[in-house]
Write an enzyme that holds these catalytic residues in place. Structure first.
Site, mmCIF file in Angstrom:
data_model
loop_
_atom_site.group_PDB
_atom_site.id
_atom_site.type_symbol
_atom_site.label_atom_id
_atom_site.label_comp_id
_atom_site.label_asym_id
_atom_site.label_seq_id
_atom_site.Cartn_x
_atom_site.Cartn_y
_atom_site.Cartn_z
ATOM 1 N N ALA A 69 0.854 -1.192 0.000
ATOM 2 C CA ALA A 69 0.000 0.000 0.000
ATOM 3 C C ALA A 69 0.889 1.241 0.000
ATOM 4 O O ALA A 69 2.074 1.166 0.333
ATOM 5 C CB ALA A 69 -0.882 -0.009 1.241
ATOM 6 N N GLY A 117 -0.109 -5.540 0.468
ATOM 7 C CA GLY A 117 -1.191 -5.644 -0.515
ATOM 8 C C GLY A 117 -0.720 -6.292 -1.804
ATOM 9 O O GLY A 117 -1.511 -6.929 -2.514
ATOM 10 N N GLU A 120 -1.124 -9.777 -1.093
ATOM 11 C CA GLU A 120 -2.540 -10.127 -0.877
ATOM 12 C C GLU A 120 -3.288 -10.297 -2.199
ATOM 13 O O GLU A 120 -4.150 -11.170 -2.325
ATOM 14 C CB GLU A 120 -3.210 -9.072 0.019
ATOM 15 C CG GLU A 120 -2.743 -9.223 1.483
ATOM 16 C CD GLU A 120 -3.202 -8.087 2.369
ATOM 17 O OE1 GLU A 120 -2.801 -6.938 2.090
ATOM 18 O OE2 GLU A 120 -3.945 -8.336 3.330
ATOM 19 N N GLU A 140 3.097 -5.792 7.481
ATOM 20 C CA GLU A 140 2.243 -4.803 8.160
ATOM 21 C C GLU A 140 2.479 -4.679 9.659
ATOM 22 O O GLU A 140 2.380 -3.590 10.216
ATOM 23 C CB GLU A 140 0.762 -5.106 7.906
ATOM 24 C CG GLU A 140 0.276 -4.784 6.498
ATOM 25 C CD GLU A 140 0.591 -5.856 5.472
ATOM 26 O OE1 GLU A 140 1.305 -6.833 5.822
ATOM 27 O OE2 GLU A 140 0.151 -5.727 4.321
#
Ligand SMILES: NC(=O)c1ccc[n+]([C@@H]2O[C@H](COP(=O)([O-])OP(=O)(O)OC[C@H]3O[C@@H](n4cnc5c(N)ncnc54)[C@H](O)[C@@H]3O)[C@@H](O)[C@H]2O)c1
Length: 715
Positions: A69, A117, A120, A140
């Site tokens: 992100a 992300g 992910e 994270e």
């Protein structure tokens, strides 16, 4: 072309395969910023509308896949409520679910870093092929949050709970081999074969040879654990994770909680649990501190790179004067990072010691399997021990690390200047002596600056690069370039007694001296400050720094800033010094250091130390925890504010990182300015009033007062 945007595009390949290509325009990496999230929604609309497709290939046109992100966008989340945060996770979760549910199989070719992300989205694809050059991971928790786009849901359903928790809680990157072994990817391939292997995998899936529906089913179902298995698994994992993370870092434990709470749920419901966990963590001060540290680190890295670009020469050869604790460490670090170095001392014994230290550090790496004996030999060979100036004419930079004595340093610097090239840079590793003053001995003061390492050099990331009055940009640039090359974090500061870190550390020690004078038990103070997050309390820290060094440097600081650093009483540290208790280095200080079986000094309570302090310590008083913290932290805070106001340091972010990297300021608090923002200047002002009788170092600076009046924060 099926879809085109500035962040990604979708095109149709032969064989009715669509290719989704991430390629964020104007950036060197792909990341999930707002533009990319929006574009992905558009791409999925287009994919769902396109007729006749049989499969989807997901790729990146950049050397990385997707780095995660856009963390700069996170800062806006921190002031938000949990409900305001939820859309942040919801939009991309909807995207990834749509990707997972496309009416044909998907395969991702992971060519480079796929983090957060970035991983992910890969987990939402049916098949994953990874380049042997790539790294994947969910970092994270390092930022105090948890993966919010399905990472805690899909990863345990793909690789199992134990492994998934390990990946997420430790936030470590995983190599292609590790990913394959864990079952996170289906195949690995050399970079040049990656696309071919990914397309072949997709062809197998479209031909019905690989069952993609089964995979989707597993990702959307409860975890395959019965109640007993789950109870056993989560109980053990949670206590292990809690122990490793420590009580100040809630994210890793929350990850386990979230996975456990969602274990019996379908995908949608589990994503909801994850989103709640994400929002809960994102509103903690720990998350904002850790994200702040991440962003400050990027700023620091960028500034250091900018300096390096200004350097007129690459550093290919260096020299260090003095082969003591610091000189030996500098020689090791330079050689280890690939810059051959001459190590000069005036005594053979010094050289022997310096080399044996380097030898020990390298042997440790070899024993742990992190270095081959051949490389160790090469590194050792690139340290050239000498008692003369031979070879100094060829070096790009010389770091002076002889004894902390201005006369000796003046003489050594002046002598060295005669043996080096006209444009070579001289840098002093002094911890206290003014760089402007040291430069007075030189004919070319413009080629001189400070390069202050922290002990032990190999372990402490910070280097303060100090600009004296006459230091040129060229000197700073080359010194920062050398620090970069040595793998260190350089912070450029202006000259003053103690520079930045020691200038704020000594007022903190003064706070400690005043507490002991007023009857505090030094062990109690250590305990409170360690609980607060410091790796060691002040008494233990002075022991490690060296009581003699502490007393000497304390005097320099008092001479530099008499209005607030002169103490009108005998301190416990001085008593230790007078009684030859120099700290860890001679086995006795505030504590005794008794070698354990392996010869490692272990800290033990010293009755002797208590006896010696008794005559100068006030009547034993139990201080409130909050008062100890305020009395210790306020002098550091006000002095740091002065440093910022005087331009000694360029920004609050650099100041905060200097403390983190130089003296282990607790990262979860983000630094001293971040701490002031978190507790609020009004709170600091109250404490300042309460402890005004302790002297000027407890007074708010003009800048602090102005900020308080204007309701401003440092960040
Ligand atoms: N030890 C620390 O924690 C620390 C941290 C940061 C900076 N420093 C600074 O680093 C410098 C060195 O400190 P140290 O702890 O390594 O000291 P040290 O006493 O361990 O080593 C000093 C070395 O310098 C050598 N030396 C003396 N005169 C010399 C000369 N004319 N030419 C070459 N070598 C000479 C000595 O023989 C000795 O080996 C000091 O300025 C100190 O303030 C120390």
């Amino acid at each position: 072309m099926i879809y085109q945007s500035d962040a990604l595009s979708v095109k149709r390949l032969d064989g009715d395969i669509a290719e989704l290509i991430f390629d964020l325009q104007g950036e060197s990496v792909n990341k999930f910023d707002q533009a990319t999230v929006t574009a992905l929604t558009g791409a999925l609309d287009a994919l769902e509308a396109e007729q006749g497709l049989k499969g989807l290939l997901v790729t990146s046109a950049k050397p990385v896949f997707i780095v995660g992100a856009d963390i700069t966008e996170f800062t806006s989340l921190f002031g938000a409520t949990k409900d305001e945060i939820k859309p942040f996770t919801a939009t991309n979760n909807a995207n990834f679910n749509r990707l997972q549910n496309l009416p044909y199989p998907s395969c991702v070719a992971i060519n480079g870093f796929a983090m957060g992300g970035g991983l992910e989205i890969c987990l939402a694809c049916d098949f994953r092929v990874m380049s042997t050059a790539a790294k994947i991971g969910l970092p994270e928790t390092k930022l105090g949050i948890l993966p919010g786009w399905g990472g805690t849901v899909r990863l345990p359903r793909i690789i199992g709970v134990d492994e998934a928790v390990m990946w997420i809680a430790t936030a470590q990157d995983q190599s292609a081999d590790a990913a394959l072994k864990a079952g996170a990817v289906d195949a690995i391939a050399a970079p040049e074969q990656l696309r071919e292997v990914a397309l072949a995998t997709l062809a197998n899936a479209t031909a019905g040879k690989l069952d993609y529906q089964h995979r989707r089913q597993a990702k959307s179902s409860p975890l395959p654990l019965n109640d007993t298995e789950a109870m056993m698994a989560f109980f053990t994992i949670k206590s292990m994770v809690a122990q490793q993370a420590g009580k100040n870092y809630p994210a890793p434990v929350k990850v386990v909680d979230v996975i456990e709470a969602a274990r019996g749920m379908s995908l949608e419901a589990a994503l909801d649990v994850e989103a709640d966990g994400f929002a809960e963590l994102a509103t903690t001060p720990v998350a904002s501190a850790l994200v702040g540290v991440f962003l400050a680190d990027q700023l620091l890295g960028k500034k250091a790179k900018d300096w390096e670009k200004k350097a007129d020469k690459k550093i290919t050869r260096a020299a260090v004067l003095g082969a003591g604790i610091m000189g030996g460490g500098i020689a090791y670090q330079s050689a280890y990072k690939g810059v051959p170095i001459i190590m000069k001392d005036i005594a053979q014994a010094g050289l022997d010691l310096g080399l044996s230290e380097a030898n020990k550090l390298l042997a440790k790496r070899v024993n742990r399997g992190r270095m081959t004996p051949e490389v160790m030999g090469q590194v050792l060979n690139s340290i050239d021990p000498t008692l003369s100036y031979e070879g100094f004419g060829d070096v790009d930079i010389v770091v002076e690390a002889v004894v902390e004595n201005p006369k000796v340093k003046h003489a050594v610097l002046a002598e060295t200047e005669k043996h080096i090239a006209k444009d070579a840079i001289l840098a002093s590793n002094t911890s206290t002596i003014s760089i402007t003053y040291l430069a007075e001995a030189l004919e070319r003061p413009e080629n001189f600056c400070g390069m202050h390492f922290f002990n032990p050099v190999h372990a402490m990331p910070l280097v303060e690069v100090i600009r004296g009055q006459k230091s040129s940009d060229a000197a700073i640039a080359r010194t920062v370039a050398y620090a970069n090359k040595m793998g260190k974090k350089a912070v450029v500061v202006n000259d003053c007694p103690g520079f930045l870190v020691n200038r704020v550390l000594f007022p903190y020690f003064d706070g400690f001296s005043k507490l002991v004078r007023d009857g505090a038990d030094f062990q109690a103070v250590d305990k409170v400050m360690e609980r607060w997050g410091w790796p060691m309390g002040p008494a233990y820290l002075i022991d490690v720094v060296g009581i003699d060094t502490g007393v000497h440097a304390g005097q320099v600081m008092a001479d530099g800033f008499p209005d607030r650093m002169t103490l009108d009483f005998k301190t416990a540290t001085e008593v230790m010094f007078e009684n030859d208790r120099y700290g860890q280095k001679n086995g006795k200080g505030f504590y005794d250091y008794i070698p354990d079986k392996r010869g490692k000094p272990t800290k033990t309570v010293s009755e002797e130390a208590y006896k010696l302090i008794a005559p100068i310590a006030g009547e034993r008083t139990e201080f409130e925890r909050e008062d100890i913290i305020a009395r210790m932290m306020l002098p550091m805070a006000t002095e740091m504010a002065r440093c910022l106001e005087e331009g000694i340091v360029g920004s609050a972010a650099e100041a905060d990182l200097a403390l983190l990297y130089g003296i282990g300021f607790p990262p979860f608090r983000g630094g001293i300015f971040r701490w002031m923002d978190t507790v609020g200047l009004a709170h600091i002002a109250e404490a300042s009033k309460k402890f005004a009788h302790l002297g000027k170092s407890y007074e708010l600076t003009e800048g602090m007062q102005a900020k308080l009046a204007a309701g401003e924060t440092y960040y």
